[in-house]
Design an enzyme around this catalytic site. Structure first.
Site, mmCIF file in Angstrom:
data_model
loop_
_atom_site.group_PDB
_atom_site.id
_atom_site.type_symbol
_atom_site.label_atom_id
_atom_site.label_comp_id
_atom_site.label_asym_id
_atom_site.label_seq_id
_atom_site.Cartn_x
_atom_site.Cartn_y
_atom_site.Cartn_z
ATOM 1 N N LYS A 1 -21.754 17.247 10.001
ATOM 2 C CA LYS A 1 -20.781 17.421 10.873
ATOM 3 C C LYS A 1 -20.264 16.214 11.753
ATOM 4 C CE LYS A 1 -17.468 20.201 12.435
ATOM 5 N NZ LYS A 1 -16.218 20.706 11.662
ATOM 6 N N SER B 1 0.863 -1.203 -0.080
ATOM 7 C CA SER B 1 -0.035 0.080 0.029
ATOM 8 C C SER B 1 1.084 1.220 0.094
ATOM 9 C CB SER B 1 -1.043 0.065 1.193
ATOM 10 O OG SER B 1 -2.189 0.505 0.967
#
Length: 341
Positions: A198, A145
Site C-alpha cells: 500500500k 508519445s
C-alpha cells in the site's frame, strides 16, 4: 517618528490593502466565471478557393458546412494552462453531433501526457469517425508519445519538416528511497498502512523487487496497448512496430520513412488536400476551435510562489535536490504516462 518613516508606512499599508482587494476580486471573479474560456467557432476562413476545381455555383451548396480546425496543445492531463480534457471531449462530441461539420483538421503540439486522458481522446476521435467524416492530423513542433497516440486516430497524418514525433513508450513515476538520509539526520517517518504494498514508492520505505515488478507489469500493459494502436492504425506489422517503439523521438523525415506519418508538408497544404481531394469541397469554410485558459489570478500566483519557496526550503533542510522534493509531492507519480522525457 520621522515624516519619511510615516510616509513609507502609509504607502506600505495602502499597497497591502490594494493587494488584498485585488486578490479577493480575483477569487470572486474566478468562482463567478469559471477557470477557463475557449475560442470556439472563431477565425473562420475558406480554403482552396484558388483551386482549378473550385466552382462558385457548386460551392453554394456547402457554404454553411465547415471543417473544424481543432487545436490540441500542451501536456495531456485533466487540466493545465494550455490543455483541458473536459473542454476537448465536449468539443469533439459537439462537432460529431453538428451536421454542418464535414471533417476534423487536428493540429497537435504536445509532448504527450497521461495514458488515461490520451486514450480517452483517441477513443472519442474514433467515435467521431463513425459518422463517416474524415480526420486529418497535422503535427506541429512536437507530437510525441501521447501526442502521437492521439495522432493515430487520423485518416492521414501530416507533419512539419521540423516536427519531432514518435517517442512510443510508457513512463511511470520515480521512486525515491530517503530512508538512509533520514537515518543520518535522525528523522523518523512512518506511514500507517494495511497491505504490504500500500505504501510502495513512498520516500520513507525501500522500493522492493516485488513492487518494481508490480509497477513494471502496469507499465508493460500500457506499452502493449500503445504499440497495438500504432500497428493497427498505421498498417505496420506488430513485431516491426515493437522495434520502432523504443521510446525514441523521430524527425519528420525518419517518421515518414518508417510509415509513422503520411506526408511532410504545411498546415495550409494539408487543409487544401482535405478540402479539395478528400471532401471534394474546394472553398469550404475552416473554423478554429482552441482552448485558452484565462490569465491566472494574483491569488494563484502568490500561492504558487509560496509553494515553490516551501519546497525549496524543505529540500535545503534535507539536503536533496529541489526536483526530488517536487517529484515526491507530485500526485501523478503512480500514473502511467505517454510522455516524452
Amino acid at each position: 517618528m520621522k515624516r519619511s518613516t510615516k510616509s513609507g508606512l502609509i504607502v506600505l499599508i495602502l499597497l497591502l490593502i490594494c493587494i488584498g482587494g485585488y486578490t479577493a476580486y480575483s477569487i470572486w471573479n474566478l468562482n463567478r466565471e469559471g477557470p477557463a474560456t475557449a475560442i470556439s467557432g472563431t477565425g473562420s476562413y475558406r480554403v482552396a478557393e484558388d483551386s482549378d476545381s473550385y466552382d462558385p455555383g457548386t460551392a453554394k451548396q456547402y457554404k454553411r458546412n465547415f471543417i473544424a480546425a481543432l487545436y490540441i496543445e500542451g501536456t495531456i492531463s485533466e487540466a493545465n494552462m494550455s490543455y483541458n480534457q473536459k473542454w476537448l471531449m465536449n468539443t469533439i462530441n459537439t462537432l460529431k453531433n453538428n451536421d454542418k461539420n464535414v471533417a476534423l483538421a487536428i493540429f497537435i503540439n504536445s509532448p504527450g501526457g497521461a495514458v488515461y486522458q490520451a486514450d480517452e481522446v483517441y477513443l472519442a476521435l474514433q467515435d467521431y469517425k463513425t459518422t463517416g467524416r474524415p480526420i486529418y492530423v497535422y503535427q506541429g513542433p512536437m507530437a510525441a508519445s501521447g501526442g502521437y497516440y492521439i495522432s493515430c486516430a487520423g485518416n492521414k497524418i501530416y507533419a512539419n519538416r521540423n516536427t519531432l514525433t514518435g517517442c512510443i513508450g510508457v513512463i511511470m513515476g520515480n521512486s525515491f528511497d530517503l530512508t538512509g538520509l533520514f537515518d543520518k539526520l535522525g528523522i523518523k517517518s512512518t506511514t500507517i498502512h494495511s497491505g504490504k504494498n500500500k505504501n510502495m514508492m513512498n520516500y520513507n520505505e525501500p522500493f522492493t523487487a516485488e513492487q518494481k515488478a508490480i509497477m513494471q507489469a502496469m507499465c508493460d500493459e500500457c506499452y502493449v496497448q500503445f504499440v497495438s494502436i500504432v500497428a493497427k492504425n498505421r498498417g505496420i506489422q506488430y513485431d516491426k512496430c515493437v522495434k520502432l517503439s523504443d521510446g525514441r523521438l523521430y524527425t519528420a523525415k525518419q517518421a515518414l520513412e518508417n510509415r509513422l506519418i503520411d506526408a511532410v508538408d504545411s498546415w495550409d497544404n494539408m487543409l487544401r488536400d482535405l478540402a479539395e481531394n478528400e471532401l471534394k469541397m474546394p472553398g469550404v469554410k475552416v473554423t478554429t476551435f482552441k482552448y485558452q485558459k484565462k490569465n491566472s489570478s494574483l491569488y494563484e500566483y502568490l500561492t504558487g510562489k509560496a509553494l515553490e519557496i516551501q519546497t525549496a526550503k524543505a529540500a535545503a533542510q534535507l539536503g536533496v535536490p529541489v526536483e526530488v522534493m517536487e517529484a515526491m509531492n507530485n500526485s501523478d507519480r503512480y500514473t502511467p504516462m505517454y510522455l516524452a522525457k
